[in-house]
Write an enzyme that holds these catalytic residues in place. Structure first.
Site, PDB file in Angstrom:
ATOM      1  N   LYS A  36      37.188  39.115  36.427  1.00  0.00           N
ATOM      2  CA  LYS A  36      37.233  38.723  37.649  1.00  0.00           C
ATOM      3  C   LYS A  36      35.711  38.784  38.346  1.00  0.00           C
ATOM      4  CE  LYS A  36      41.781  40.213  38.559  1.00  0.00           C
ATOM      5  NZ  LYS A  36      42.610  41.440  38.844  1.00  0.00           N
ATOM      6  N   GLN A  70      43.017  47.108  41.904  1.00  0.00           N
ATOM      7  CA  GLN A  70      43.382  46.705  40.550  1.00  0.00           C
ATOM      8  C   GLN A  70      44.578  47.760  40.058  1.00  0.00           C
ATOM      9  OE1 GLN A  70      42.567  44.112  38.455  1.00  0.00           O
ATOM     10  NE2 GLN A  70      44.091  44.953  37.200  1.00  0.00           N
ATOM     11  N   ASP A 129      45.014  39.330  47.161  1.00  0.00           N
ATOM     12  CA  ASP A 129      45.966  39.535  46.019  1.00  0.00           C
ATOM     13  C   ASP A 129      47.542  39.101  46.527  1.00  0.00           C
ATOM     14  OD1 ASP A 129      45.692  39.725  43.391  1.00  0.00           O
ATOM     15  OD2 ASP A 129      45.469  42.003  43.386  1.00  0.00           O
TER      16      ASP A 129
END
Ligand code: NAP
Length: 297
Positions: free
Chosen positions: A54, A99, A122
């Site tokens: 990412k 994450q 997200d």
């Protein structure tokens, strides 16, 4: 004789999306670059690699990123939430991503709910998931949104089709079901969500016009689970030790050799859904940046 099956190249679709973002960032010349903060707890190999991908992708298209790494033996849920609150208040940070997975002592959902909804790139926080169910605009989780982009690119309409998803997580199955049942051109599907407690799974998956696998069981799904001419979207990514210099290969949930002769089309692993997840994260970051800086998103 087997017939040729079409590969649904997520990497190609991801490149189109990333180039659009890069072009926009070069063309508009905003006062500063969009910025996303990554929070990682520990050094789990897959998490390290996902965050690195990412960061690399962000850099390559002109998005800034910040990485904070925490020691799993020391960080508590409250401390992680405090870190997020600091980023929530920081006007130079547009998006925040935690994450997964987190250590067992830290509740991922509580943590996601701490992220300011307008920085929740997200889309796992309660407000954005609620807005998805309400069919209102917001941040859509990246993997499900990427799957819809893949279907659009290959002109595979889910409308009226039976989509069977083997996964009920907040990251994949639930938001994908919400997206595909929207009253919209790229929704209107009939969706069945399956999970580890579903009885007679092959009987369910064999009904699928579009089958989405996201179990994390490499090679588990053979021809016995798949209807001939189905579209197969393989979300599963597992590191399987293979004695190579890298030590592992990435494998999907489908037994590719067994199912590819009978399906109409299939996503490869790697190169299928994975790159789309990263591309959609970049798109969500640009959207967060524009929303917070009063540009039309
Ligand atoms: P997860 O939370 O562990 O979810 C796994 C799901 O599979 C659960 O719903 C589980 O059911 C179900 N399941 C497990 N074994 C099963 C079985 N034998 N039969 C039927 N259902 C079964 O994992 P996740 O985070 O959603 O990720 C799932 C997979 O997708 C992993 O391989 C992950 O690496 C991959 N993934 C890929 C991407 C990408 O970008 N390509 C993104 C996210 C995830 P229960 O709910 O009953 O436990």
């Amino acid at each position: 004789m087997s017939h040729p099956c079409k590969l649904l190249q997520g990497r190609v679709v991801a490149d189109v999306i990333l180039n659009e973002i890069k072009d926009e960032l070069q063309r508009v010349r905003f006062q500063r670059s969009p910025c996303v903060a990554f929070l990682r707890v520990g050094n789990d190999g897959a998490s390290v690699s996902y965050v690195a991908q990412k960061e690399k992708m962000a850099r390559s298209i002109g998005i800034k990123s910040i990485l904070k790494i925490f020691d799993p033996a020391k960080i508590t849920e409250n401390q992680l939430m405090e870190e997020i609150k600091n980023f929530n208040l920081d006007p130079s940070v547009d998006g925040i991503l935690v994450q997964a997975p987190l250590p067992k002592a830290i509740d991922f959902v509580n943590v996601c709910n701490t992220i300011a909804p307008n920085k929740d790139v997200d889309g796992f926080g309660a407000e954005n998931l609620g807005r998805l169910l309400q069919e209102k605009s917001g941040f859509t989780p990246c993997t499900p949104a990427g799957i819809v982009e893949l279907l659009k690119f290959y002109n595979i309409s889910p409308a009226g089709k039976h989509v069977v998803i083997v996964n009920r997580s907040l990251i994949v199955g639930k938001p994908l079901a919400a997206l595909l049942t929207k009253h919209s051109l790229w929704g209107n599907a009939t969706v069945t969500l399956c999970h580890s407690q579903s009885e007679n799974l092959p009987q369910l998956t064999r009904q699928a016009d579009i089958l989405v696998l996201a179990c994390g069981k490499p090679g588990h799904f053979d021809a016995h689970f798949v209807k001939p001419e189905a579209i197969l979207i393989d979300v599963g990514i597992t590191r399987v030790p293979d004695g190579s210099p890298q030590g592992y290969s990435l494998q999907g949930d489908a037994n590719f050799e067994a199912v590819s002769p009978i399906v109409q089309a299939i996503t490869p692993v790697p190169g299928g859904v994975g790159p789309l997840t990263v591309a959609l994260l970049m798109r969500n970051t640009l959207k967060a940046f524009k929303l917070q800086n009063n540009f039309a998103a």
